[in-house]
Motif scaffolding. Structure first.
Motif, PDB file in Angstrom:
ATOM      1  N   ALA A  39       0.631  -1.131  -0.064  1.00  0.00           N
ATOM      2  CA  ALA A  39      -0.008   0.069   0.028  1.00  0.00           C
ATOM      3  C   ALA A  39       1.054   1.252   0.186  1.00  0.00           C
ATOM      4  O   ALA A  39       0.314   2.524  -0.335  1.00  0.00           O
ATOM      5  N   GLY A  40       2.060   1.022   0.504  1.00  0.00           N
ATOM      6  CA  GLY A  40       2.955   2.258   0.324  1.00  0.00           C
ATOM      7  C   GLY A  40       4.413   1.729   0.822  1.00  0.00           C
ATOM      8  O   GLY A  40       4.412   0.645   1.043  1.00  0.00           O
ATOM      9  N   ALA A  41       5.440   2.746   0.770  1.00  0.00           N
ATOM     10  CA  ALA A  41       6.769   2.278   1.220  1.00  0.00           C
ATOM     11  C   ALA A  41       7.388   3.352   2.003  1.00  0.00           C
ATOM     12  O   ALA A  41       7.196   4.738   1.480  1.00  0.00           O
ATOM     13  N   VAL A  42       8.337   2.898   2.906  1.00  0.00           N
ATOM     14  CA  VAL A  42       9.058   4.154   3.675  1.00  0.00           C
ATOM     15  C   VAL A  42      10.652   3.795   3.754  1.00  0.00           C
ATOM     16  O   VAL A  42      10.849   2.481   3.551  1.00  0.00           O
ATOM     17  N   ASP A  43      11.425   4.457   3.862  1.00  0.00           N
ATOM     18  CA  ASP A  43      12.743   4.339   4.099  1.00  0.00           C
ATOM     19  C   ASP A  43      12.950   3.464   5.302  1.00  0.00           C
ATOM     20  O   ASP A  43      14.209   2.623   5.307  1.00  0.00           O
ATOM     21  N   GLY A  44      12.361   3.587   6.472  1.00  0.00           N
ATOM     22  CA  GLY A  44      12.473   2.813   7.621  1.00  0.00           C
ATOM     23  C   GLY A  44      11.375   3.012   8.641  1.00  0.00           C
ATOM     24  O   GLY A  44      10.411   3.980   8.399  1.00  0.00           O
ATOM     25  N   VAL A  45      11.133   2.245   9.600  1.00  0.00           N
ATOM     26  CA  VAL A  45      10.412   2.340  10.721  1.00  0.00           C
ATOM     27  C   VAL A  45      10.120   3.615  11.363  1.00  0.00           C
ATOM     28  O   VAL A  45       9.023   4.038  11.547  1.00  0.00           O
ATOM     29  N   ASP A  46      11.020   4.288  11.659  1.00  0.00           N
ATOM     30  CA  ASP A  46      11.281   5.513  12.049  1.00  0.00           C
ATOM     31  C   ASP A  46      10.315   6.515  11.253  1.00  0.00           C
ATOM     32  O   ASP A  46       9.813   7.402  11.811  1.00  0.00           O
ATOM     33  N   ALA A  47      10.103   6.147  10.032  1.00  0.00           N
ATOM     34  CA  ALA A  47       9.116   7.182   9.403  1.00  0.00           C
ATOM     35  C   ALA A  47       7.611   7.014   9.711  1.00  0.00           C
ATOM     36  O   ALA A  47       6.812   7.923   9.428  1.00  0.00           O
ATOM     37  N   LEU A  48       7.375   6.027  10.293  1.00  0.00           N
ATOM     38  CA  LEU A  48       5.983   5.593  10.885  1.00  0.00           C
ATOM     39  C   LEU A  48       5.832   5.728  12.305  1.00  0.00           C
ATOM     40  O   LEU A  48       4.590   5.960  12.659  1.00  0.00           O
ATOM     41  N   VAL A  49       6.708   6.010  12.955  1.00  0.00           N
ATOM     42  CA  VAL A  49       6.803   6.008  14.560  1.00  0.00           C
ATOM     43  C   VAL A  49       7.608   7.296  14.872  1.00  0.00           C
ATOM     44  O   VAL A  49       8.776   7.301  14.669  1.00  0.00           O
ATOM     45  N   SER A  50       7.063   8.155  15.653  1.00  0.00           N
ATOM     46  CA  SER A  50       7.681   9.502  16.277  1.00  0.00           C
ATOM     47  C   SER A  50       8.688   8.820  17.380  1.00  0.00           C
ATOM     48  O   SER A  50       8.405   7.989  18.204  1.00  0.00           O
ATOM     49  N   PRO A  51       9.745   9.406  17.319  1.00  0.00           N
ATOM     50  CA  PRO A  51      10.712   9.158  18.256  1.00  0.00           C
ATOM     51  C   PRO A  51      10.154   9.838  19.732  1.00  0.00           C
ATOM     52  O   PRO A  51       9.533  10.868  19.808  1.00  0.00           O
ATOM     53  N   ARG A  52      10.639   9.137  20.817  1.00  0.00           N
ATOM     54  CA  ARG A  52      10.000   9.548  22.279  1.00  0.00           C
ATOM     55  C   ARG A  52      11.028  10.419  22.607  1.00  0.00           C
ATOM     56  O   ARG A  52      12.167  10.746  22.446  1.00  0.00           O
TER      57      ARG A  52
END
Length: 52
Positions: A39-52
Motif C-alpha cells: 500500500a506504501g513504502a518508507v525508508d525505515g520504521v522511524d518514518a511511521l513512529v515518532s521518536p520519544r
C-alpha cells in the motif's frame, strides 16, 4: 497493518487480507515492494513512529 521488507512479506500480508507497508532504504527496492502490492513504502520504521 503489516510491515515487510521483501516481496514475499508483501504477498503474505496481502494473502492474510491486511494492508502492507514496505520498508526499504533503497529506492529501487521500495519500487519492487510497491509493484508487489504494498500500500506504501518508507525508508525505515522511524518514518511511521515518532521518536520519544
Amino acid at each position: 497493518m503489516f510491515l515487510g521488507d521483501s516481496v514475499t512479506d508483501v504477498q503474505a500480508g496481502r494473502a492474510a487480507g491486511v494492508a502492507v507497508v514496505g520498508v526499504a532504504e533503497e529506492e529501487g527496492r521500495r519500487h519492487e515492494l510497491l509493484a508487489a502490492g504494498a500500500a506504501g513504502a518508507v525508508d525505515g520504521v522511524d518514518a511511521l513512529v515518532s521518536p520519544r
